[in-house]
Write a protein that holds these residues in place. Structure first.
Motif, PDB file in Angstrom:
ATOM      1  N   PRO A 193      24.822   7.490   4.267  1.00  0.00           N
ATOM      2  CA  PRO A 193      23.905   7.892   5.342  1.00  0.00           C
ATOM      3  C   PRO A 193      22.626   7.068   5.316  1.00  0.00           C
ATOM      4  N   ASP A 194      22.029   6.910   6.469  1.00  0.00           N
ATOM      5  CA  ASP A 194      20.725   6.254   6.570  1.00  0.00           C
ATOM      6  C   ASP A 194      19.659   7.321   6.347  1.00  0.00           C
ATOM      7  N   LEU A 195      18.959   7.239   5.223  1.00  0.00           N
ATOM      8  CA  LEU A 195      18.006   8.278   4.833  1.00  0.00           C
ATOM      9  C   LEU A 195      16.572   7.952   5.226  1.00  0.00           C
ATOM     10  N   ASP A 196      16.316   6.760   5.742  1.00  0.00           N
ATOM     11  CA  ASP A 196      14.978   6.366   6.182  1.00  0.00           C
ATOM     12  C   ASP A 196      13.963   6.567   5.064  1.00  0.00           C
ATOM     13  N   ILE A 197      14.219   5.918   3.923  1.00  0.00           N
ATOM     14  CA  ILE A 197      13.341   6.079   2.760  1.00  0.00           C
ATOM     15  C   ILE A 197      12.659   4.766   2.357  1.00  0.00           C
ATOM     16  N   LEU A 198      12.656   3.804   3.260  1.00  0.00           N
ATOM     17  CA  LEU A 198      11.997   2.537   2.960  1.00  0.00           C
ATOM     18  C   LEU A 198      10.995   2.189   4.044  1.00  0.00           C
ATOM     19  N   ASP A 199       9.726   2.148   3.667  1.00  0.00           N
ATOM     20  CA  ASP A 199       8.668   1.671   4.552  1.00  0.00           C
ATOM     21  C   ASP A 199       8.706   0.147   4.531  1.00  0.00           C
ATOM     22  N   PRO A 200       8.982  -0.495   5.656  1.00  0.00           N
ATOM     23  CA  PRO A 200       9.147  -1.958   5.646  1.00  0.00           C
ATOM     24  C   PRO A 200       7.848  -2.721   5.420  1.00  0.00           C
ATOM     25  N   GLU A 201       6.706  -2.037   5.573  1.00  0.00           N
ATOM     26  CA  GLU A 201       5.420  -2.717   5.467  1.00  0.00           C
ATOM     27  C   GLU A 201       4.835  -2.598   4.066  1.00  0.00           C
ATOM     28  N   GLU A 202       4.527  -3.731   3.460  1.00  0.00           N
ATOM     29  CA  GLU A 202       3.772  -3.721   2.204  1.00  0.00           C
ATOM     30  C   GLU A 202       2.292  -3.698   2.542  1.00  0.00           C
ATOM     31  N   PRO A 203       1.552  -2.707   2.061  1.00  0.00           N
ATOM     32  CA  PRO A 203       0.139  -2.621   2.415  1.00  0.00           C
ATOM     33  C   PRO A 203      -0.671  -3.713   1.732  1.00  0.00           C
ATOM     34  N   PRO A 204      -1.674  -4.246   2.397  1.00  0.00           N
ATOM     35  CA  PRO A 204      -2.547  -5.217   1.738  1.00  0.00           C
ATOM     36  C   PRO A 204      -3.384  -4.530   0.669  1.00  0.00           C
ATOM     37  N   ALA A 205      -3.821  -5.291  -0.309  1.00  0.00           N
ATOM     38  CA  ALA A 205      -4.643  -4.735  -1.379  1.00  0.00           C
ATOM     39  C   ALA A 205      -5.897  -4.067  -0.827  1.00  0.00           C
ATOM     40  N   GLU A 206      -6.439  -4.614   0.256  1.00  0.00           N
ATOM     41  CA  GLU A 206      -7.658  -4.053   0.842  1.00  0.00           C
ATOM     42  C   GLU A 206      -7.449  -2.611   1.313  1.00  0.00           C
ATOM     43  N   LEU A 207      -6.237  -2.308   1.783  1.00  0.00           N
ATOM     44  CA  LEU A 207      -5.965  -0.943   2.230  1.00  0.00           C
ATOM     45  C   LEU A 207      -5.937   0.030   1.062  1.00  0.00           C
ATOM     46  N   LEU A 208      -5.336  -0.375  -0.062  1.00  0.00           N
ATOM     47  CA  LEU A 208      -5.329   0.486  -1.245  1.00  0.00           C
ATOM     48  C   LEU A 208      -6.752   0.697  -1.764  1.00  0.00           C
ATOM     49  N   ILE A 209      -7.534  -0.352  -1.761  1.00  0.00           N
ATOM     50  CA  ILE A 209      -8.925  -0.242  -2.206  1.00  0.00           C
ATOM     51  C   ILE A 209      -9.679   0.745  -1.322  1.00  0.00           C
ATOM     52  N   GLU A 210      -9.456   0.682  -0.028  1.00  0.00           N
ATOM     53  CA  GLU A 210     -10.131   1.586   0.899  1.00  0.00           C
ATOM     54  C   GLU A 210      -9.658   3.024   0.699  1.00  0.00           C
ATOM     55  N   ARG A 211      -8.372   3.230   0.450  1.00  0.00           N
ATOM     56  CA  ARG A 211      -7.873   4.584   0.222  1.00  0.00           C
ATOM     57  C   ARG A 211      -8.519   5.202  -1.015  1.00  0.00           C
ATOM     58  N   ALA A 212      -8.570   4.447  -2.101  1.00  0.00           N
ATOM     59  CA  ALA A 212      -9.172   4.968  -3.330  1.00  0.00           C
ATOM     60  C   ALA A 212     -10.667   5.220  -3.136  1.00  0.00           C
ATOM     61  N   ARG A 213     -11.346   4.304  -2.456  1.00  0.00           N
ATOM     62  CA  ARG A 213     -12.779   4.473  -2.218  1.00  0.00           C
ATOM     63  C   ARG A 213     -13.047   5.743  -1.421  1.00  0.00           C
ATOM     64  N   ALA A 214     -12.330   5.910  -0.314  1.00  0.00           N
ATOM     65  CA  ALA A 214     -12.546   7.080   0.533  1.00  0.00           C
ATOM     66  C   ALA A 214     -12.242   8.366  -0.207  1.00  0.00           C
ATOM     67  N   CYS A 215     -11.223   8.342  -1.028  1.00  0.00           N
ATOM     68  CA  CYS A 215     -10.828   9.533  -1.771  1.00  0.00           C
ATOM     69  C   CYS A 215     -11.899   9.927  -2.786  1.00  0.00           C
ATOM     70  N   GLU A 216     -12.358   8.956  -3.576  1.00  0.00           N
ATOM     71  CA  GLU A 216     -13.356   9.282  -4.593  1.00  0.00           C
ATOM     72  C   GLU A 216     -14.682   9.679  -3.962  1.00  0.00           C
ATOM     73  N   GLU A 217     -15.112   8.970  -2.928  1.00  0.00           N
ATOM     74  CA  GLU A 217     -16.383   9.298  -2.295  1.00  0.00           C
ATOM     75  C   GLU A 217     -16.377  10.701  -1.707  1.00  0.00           C
ATOM     76  N   ALA A 218     -15.264  11.095  -1.101  1.00  0.00           N
ATOM     77  CA  ALA A 218     -15.179  12.443  -0.529  1.00  0.00           C
ATOM     78  C   ALA A 218     -15.244  13.503  -1.621  1.00  0.00           C
ATOM     79  N   ALA A 219     -14.626  13.226  -2.755  1.00  0.00           N
ATOM     80  CA  ALA A 219     -14.659  14.175  -3.866  1.00  0.00           C
ATOM     81  C   ALA A 219     -16.067  14.278  -4.443  1.00  0.00           C
ATOM     82  N   ARG A 220     -16.731  13.147  -4.625  1.00  0.00           N
ATOM     83  CA  ARG A 220     -18.066  13.152  -5.222  1.00  0.00           C
ATOM     84  C   ARG A 220     -19.106  13.748  -4.280  1.00  0.00           C
ATOM     85  N   ALA A 221     -18.795  13.764  -2.968  1.00  0.00           N
ATOM     86  CA  ALA A 221     -19.745  14.313  -2.000  1.00  0.00           C
ATOM     87  C   ALA A 221     -19.762  15.840  -1.990  1.00  0.00           C
ATOM     88  N   VAL A 222     -18.772  16.461  -2.624  1.00  0.00           N
ATOM     89  CA  VAL A 222     -18.732  17.920  -2.681  1.00  0.00           C
ATOM     90  C   VAL A 222     -19.861  18.416  -3.583  1.00  0.00           C
TER      91      VAL A 222
END
Length: 447
Positions: free
Chosen positions: A112-141
């Protein structure tokens, strides 16, 4: 070799050489992974890593003897030596009466086709932005005083299996993740907590800011935690920890444990082991599932299976070896790495939601304990005795009140399963999932 290349010819060549060298049967598996990970703390980057790896495993059988050899060196010379070592080992190891490949009639022929592969590899800049946004939101509490860091990652893995009796199959999967852990309070009054999100597709990942905000709020709410008195009361498991009970159940119905007689459920097939109405399902074909796979590690067809129906145990979780020991058929649950033989495991395991809301589940409790995190593994698989460290909140008149730490919750899994009530709030966040669960008559130990 990369994920864009097909390793099937390499595996087929290994098996051909193994049979030429004297093997009666063989299978070979190839794993390839690519991963990218970023970590930061207090807004400063701590790592940005990329890894790529290949791993290959060859299992050969001579009569009722089997041997497994693995390698990360895919050169022709190394693979030739791999075959020689595997066949030589298989000639001298002790016999295993239950080893062997599947019958050809058992092999999966359509995937069966399970649709478990995202064809796009994210750029490093996107991962950096995700981690930044996550930590900043936590520290803002308000109340958060420090951070243990935030991470964001992405990975893609390809798996190919070829057997000498005619199976050839492959699939690939991806994973995106983001999470953070922060600290609240000062000195001896400090508390920490975390939150994270994982998804097959980046578009399905929870908003990093929401993840961070949740981590901060969870942490601040833990301030002022107290050690509880010892008493017997209802215990409610948050979905973040309730899936642990399903893992204990899966271990108790694992074919090898049943075959050895080392499970507290070994004689309970066809009997009620959970409360009426409880259903537990394993579904390897769930689209976008974190544990999805189109076939098992021995090339057998797999599919959605009810392990428990209306509280009654329906089946063990088996691979070929454990099924043969029990005189049964494999349930298509084999999994494996490159350096060990197949063994059974679940895929997307979950407990079906109940009919009561979380609020109503809590509302009937005059005095209880709500578990949000657990530690330690005080589980006796033979007797079902259960004792684990826990933190959470006091339940008073249906509401969460005082935070609790340095607690232990104890009982016996046989009794716990029979006294379990699920809420209706099941969400699929992990490979194993359960809704909020209430269990009456447990022991909370502290002072």
């Amino acid at each position: 070799m990369s994920l864009s290349e097909d390793p099937r010819s390499l595996l087929e060549d290994l098996i051909s050489k193994a049979k030429t060298a004297g093997a009666d049967g063989a299978d070979a598996v190839h794993f390839e992974s690519i991963g990218l990970a970023h970590a930061q703390r207090l807004g400063k980057p701590e790592k940005l890593e990329r890894e790529e790896s290949h791993d290959i495993g060859l299992r050969v059988m001579i009569g009722k003897r089997q041997a497994i050899v693995s390698s990360t060196d895919l050169s022709a010379e190394s693979l030739g030596q791999l075959v020689e070592r595997a066949v030589a080992m298989a000639r001298v190891v002790p016999e295993d009466p239950y080893c062997g490949l599947a019958e050809e009639s058992e092999l999966a022929r359509a995937f069966p086709d399970l649709d478990i592969l995202d064809p796009e590899e994210p750029p490093a800049e996107l991962l950096i932005e995700r981690a930044r946004a996550c930590e900043e939101a936590a520290r803002a509490v308000k109340g958060v005083t420090n951070s243990e860091g935030a991470e964001a990652g992405w990975s893609r893995a390809g798996i190919t299996l070829v057997t000498s009796n005619g199976f050839v199959g492959s699939y690939a999967r991806s994973s995106h993740s983001v999470g953070t852990s922060v600290v609240a309070g000062e000195g001896l009054g400090m508390e920490s907590d975390y939150e994270f999100s994982t998804a097959v597709f980046g578009a399905e990942l929870e908003d990093p800011e929401e993840v961070g905000r949740s981590a901060g709020e969870r942490t601040v709410r833990r301030l002022g935690a107290q050690k509880p008195e010892t008493e017997r009361l209802p215990v409610v498991y948050d979905p973040r920890v309730s899936m642990g009970l399903l893992r204990h159940f899966a271990g108790a119905i694992s074919g090898p444990a049943i075959a050895r007689g080392t499970s507290f459920l070994k004689d309970r097939m066809g009997e009620r082991v959970f409360a009426e109405g409880i259903a537990i399902i394993d579904d390897p074909h769930r689209p976008h599932g974190l544990g999805s796979k189109p076939f098992d590690a021995e090339g057998l067809a797999n599919g959605k299976m009810n392990l428990v129906e209306d509280g009654v145990l329906q089946t063990w979780v088996m691979d070929l070896s454990s099924a043969r020991q029990l005189g049964l058929k494999s349930t298509g649950h084999a999994s494996r790495g490159t350096s060990s033989p197949p063994s059974p495991s679940t895929s997307n395991l979950y407990m079906a939601p109940g009919s009561v809301s979380r609020a109503d589940l809590l509302g009937g409790i005059e005095r209880g304990f709500y578990v949000t995190s657990m530690m330690g593994m005080g589980i006796n698989g033979v007797t079902g005795d259960y004792s684990r460290g826990a933190t959470g909140f006091r339940i008073e008149k249906g509401e969460l009140t005082t935070p609790i730490s340095e607690a232990t919750v104890a009982g016996n899994l046989k009794d716990m399963f029979l006294n379990l009530t699920p809420a209706d709030d099941l969400t699929f966040k992990y490979a194993t999932n359960a809704p909020t669960l209430r269990i009456d008559g447990m022991t909370l130990a502290g002072n």
